[in-house]
Design an enzyme around this catalytic site. Structure first.
Site, mmCIF file in Angstrom:
data_model
loop_
_atom_site.group_PDB
_atom_site.id
_atom_site.type_symbol
_atom_site.label_atom_id
_atom_site.label_comp_id
_atom_site.label_asym_id
_atom_site.label_seq_id
_atom_site.Cartn_x
_atom_site.Cartn_y
_atom_site.Cartn_z
ATOM 1 N N ARG A 226 82.682 8.111 -48.336
ATOM 2 C CA ARG A 226 83.661 8.873 -47.551
ATOM 3 C C ARG A 226 84.940 8.078 -47.361
ATOM 4 O O ARG A 226 84.925 6.844 -47.368
ATOM 5 C CB ARG A 226 83.077 9.247 -46.185
ATOM 6 C CG ARG A 226 81.930 10.233 -46.263
ATOM 7 C CD ARG A 226 81.548 10.708 -44.874
ATOM 8 N NE ARG A 226 82.546 11.593 -44.338
ATOM 9 C CZ ARG A 226 82.438 12.926 -44.290
ATOM 10 N NH1 ARG A 226 81.348 13.524 -44.719
ATOM 11 N NH2 ARG A 226 83.402 13.661 -43.793
ATOM 12 N N GLU B 187 79.399 11.207 -54.785
ATOM 13 C CA GLU B 187 80.119 12.286 -54.106
ATOM 14 C C GLU B 187 81.408 11.710 -53.548
ATOM 15 O O GLU B 187 81.395 10.638 -52.936
ATOM 16 C CB GLU B 187 79.298 12.828 -52.940
ATOM 17 C CG GLU B 187 78.128 13.663 -53.355
ATOM 18 C CD GLU B 187 77.331 14.131 -52.144
ATOM 19 O OE1 GLU B 187 77.775 13.942 -51.003
ATOM 20 O OE2 GLU B 187 76.253 14.658 -52.363
ATOM 21 N N HIS C 115 72.247 8.224 -45.369
ATOM 22 C CA HIS C 115 71.857 8.001 -43.971
ATOM 23 C C HIS C 115 71.036 6.740 -43.742
ATOM 24 O O HIS C 115 70.826 6.349 -42.594
ATOM 25 C CB HIS C 115 71.220 9.262 -43.404
ATOM 26 C CG HIS C 115 72.246 10.368 -43.377
ATOM 27 N ND1 HIS C 115 73.418 10.239 -42.665
ATOM 28 C CD2 HIS C 115 72.329 11.539 -44.044
ATOM 29 C CE1 HIS C 115 74.162 11.315 -42.880
ATOM 30 N NE2 HIS C 115 73.533 12.113 -43.716
ATOM 31 N N ARG D 159 82.151 5.817 -43.324
ATOM 32 C CA ARG D 159 81.262 5.816 -42.159
ATOM 33 C C ARG D 159 79.822 5.471 -42.521
ATOM 34 O O ARG D 159 79.045 5.088 -41.679
ATOM 35 C CB ARG D 159 81.319 7.151 -41.420
ATOM 36 C CG ARG D 159 80.719 8.306 -42.170
ATOM 37 C CD ARG D 159 80.621 9.529 -41.292
ATOM 38 N NE ARG D 159 81.910 10.167 -41.076
ATOM 39 C CZ ARG D 159 82.037 11.473 -40.819
ATOM 40 N NH1 ARG D 159 80.979 12.228 -40.702
ATOM 41 N NH2 ARG D 159 83.236 12.001 -40.668
ATOM 42 N N GLU E 103 77.740 22.406 -58.074
ATOM 43 C CA GLU E 103 76.648 22.262 -57.111
ATOM 44 C C GLU E 103 76.871 23.311 -56.038
ATOM 45 O O GLU E 103 77.914 23.309 -55.361
ATOM 46 C CB GLU E 103 76.625 20.854 -56.505
ATOM 47 C CG GLU E 103 75.493 20.731 -55.480
ATOM 48 C CD GLU E 103 75.239 19.305 -55.007
ATOM 49 O OE1 GLU E 103 75.439 18.357 -55.785
ATOM 50 O OE2 GLU E 103 74.831 19.154 -53.842
ATOM 51 N N HIS F 94 72.367 20.606 -49.826
ATOM 52 C CA HIS F 94 72.823 20.572 -48.436
ATOM 53 C C HIS F 94 71.835 21.265 -47.506
ATOM 54 O O HIS F 94 71.559 22.454 -47.661
ATOM 55 C CB HIS F 94 74.215 21.169 -48.230
ATOM 56 C CG HIS F 94 74.942 20.453 -47.119
ATOM 57 N ND1 HIS F 94 74.722 20.724 -45.798
ATOM 58 C CD2 HIS F 94 75.837 19.430 -47.153
ATOM 59 C CE1 HIS F 94 75.463 19.914 -45.066
ATOM 60 N NE2 HIS F 94 76.137 19.115 -45.861
ATOM 61 N N ASN G 196 69.745 11.545 -51.837
ATOM 62 C CA ASN G 196 70.969 11.049 -51.203
ATOM 63 C C ASN G 196 70.594 10.008 -50.140
ATOM 64 O O ASN G 196 69.838 10.307 -49.219
ATOM 65 C CB ASN G 196 71.707 12.246 -50.586
ATOM 66 C CG ASN G 196 72.987 11.851 -49.882
ATOM 67 O OD1 ASN G 196 73.027 10.853 -49.175
ATOM 68 N ND2 ASN G 196 74.028 12.639 -50.045
ATOM 69 N N HIS H 89 77.611 9.347 -51.039
ATOM 70 C CA HIS H 89 78.947 9.874 -50.718
ATOM 71 C C HIS H 89 79.797 8.755 -50.139
ATOM 72 O O HIS H 89 79.528 8.274 -49.034
ATOM 73 C CB HIS H 89 78.777 11.023 -49.705
ATOM 74 C CG HIS H 89 80.048 11.730 -49.371
ATOM 75 N ND1 HIS H 89 80.067 12.872 -48.587
ATOM 76 C CD2 HIS H 89 81.342 11.499 -49.709
ATOM 77 C CE1 HIS H 89 81.320 13.281 -48.447
ATOM 78 N NE2 HIS H 89 82.103 12.464 -49.119
ATOM 79 N N THR I 155 79.520 17.437 -44.643
ATOM 80 C CA THR I 155 80.394 18.282 -45.457
ATOM 81 C C THR I 155 80.279 19.741 -45.019
ATOM 82 O O THR I 155 79.204 20.331 -45.071
ATOM 83 C CB THR I 155 80.005 18.159 -46.943
ATOM 84 O OG1 THR I 155 79.779 16.789 -47.234
ATOM 85 C CG2 THR I 155 81.088 18.709 -47.838
#
Ligand code: PXP
Length: 247
Positions: free
Chosen positions: A49, A74, A14, A53, A159, A198, A11, A47, A105
């Site tokens: 969002r 996602e 970030h 963000r 998941e 996660h 992922n 993801h 999340t």
């Protein structure tokens, strides 16, 4: 047959978080995805969002155009995200709950007790995605009732949320691990492909990878954070080794 290889989805959200902190173009999440690809990642997770963000609409387009490994998008189960997914055509969408004020999340998607209107929307998103050759996964808590509801919705992948296991204190770790094991076994025996993610790091990945019904892990924050010290390639290779040595 239970799996003897666990796919690693990286992922890259970030990387975009850091880029956006300066409202600029560096560091580039697409470059991170390319490095992840040649470092052995089996897929890229991002993801999009509702508040944008981190990952942007443009990032999703570029990921789809420039990355060869599968893209796992996602997204919250909304009409807006559905139309983006149908245009972008990722290999898979992973439906997650989203609250504007959350840091990340929190908890899995509630599929067991939902209002009729939300259920209808979920069904629409799932059906339209399958019709457009986009696979669907539901991010849910490790709870048999949620899995049963996911199966009733016709999804073929869940998941499991590993956040509680990864963050809980030592005293309650075993109990959280048992929940993941029970849920993974139940889902697998119901014919559902089991993914997990996660909060996973080099320590927690070991016991999670020992759950033989899991076929994919999606890991972001720890990999990107650790890459600051060791580089993305080395961090992904080490994560791969940890997973492989646990199986
Ligand atoms: N899987 C899902 C469904 C997520 O929402 C996230 C966080 O975006 C992850 C995996 C990755 O979690 P982490 O960044 O804590 O590794």
């Amino acid at each position: 047959m239970v799996t003897n290889y666990i796919r690693l989805g990286v992922n890259i959200d970030h990387v975009a978080t850091i880029r956006n902190a300066r409202g600029s173009i560096h560091p580039d999440p697409i470059k991170a995805a390319k490095i992840a690809q040649f470092s052995g990642a089996d897929g890229i997770t991002a993801h999009l969002r509702e508040d944008r963000r981190h990952i942007s609409d443009d990032d999703i387009k570029k990921l789809k155009d420039q990355i060869e490994i599968p893209l796992n998008l996602e997204m919250a189960p909304t009409e807006e995200m559905l139309s983006i997914a149908l245009q972008a055509k990722p290999e898979r969408i992973c439906l997650v709950p989203e609250k504007r004020l959350e840091i990340t999340t929190e908890g899995g998607l509630e599929v067991k007790n939902i209002k009729k209107s939300k259920l209808l929307l979920l069904e629409k998103i799932i059906n339209k995605s399958y019709k457009n050759n986009i696979n669907v996964s539901l991010f849910i808590d490790p709870d048999v009732k949620q899995i049963r509801s996911a199966k009733n919705l016709g999804v073929k992948i869940v998941e499991l949320h590993t956040g509680s296991y990864c963050s809980v204190d030592k005293k309650n770790k075993q109990q959280e691990l048992e929940k993941l094991k029970t849920a993974a076994e139940y889902a697998y025996k119901e014919g559902i492909e089991v993914h997990a993610g996660h909060g996973i790091n080099f320590d927690t990945v070991v016991n999670i990878s020992k759950i033989k019904y899991i076929s994919e892990l999606n890991i972001g924050h720890f990999i990107i954070g650790e890459a600051i010290f060791w580089g993305l390639e080395k961090t992904i290779i080490k994560m791969r080794e940890k997973i492989d040595s646990a199986i």
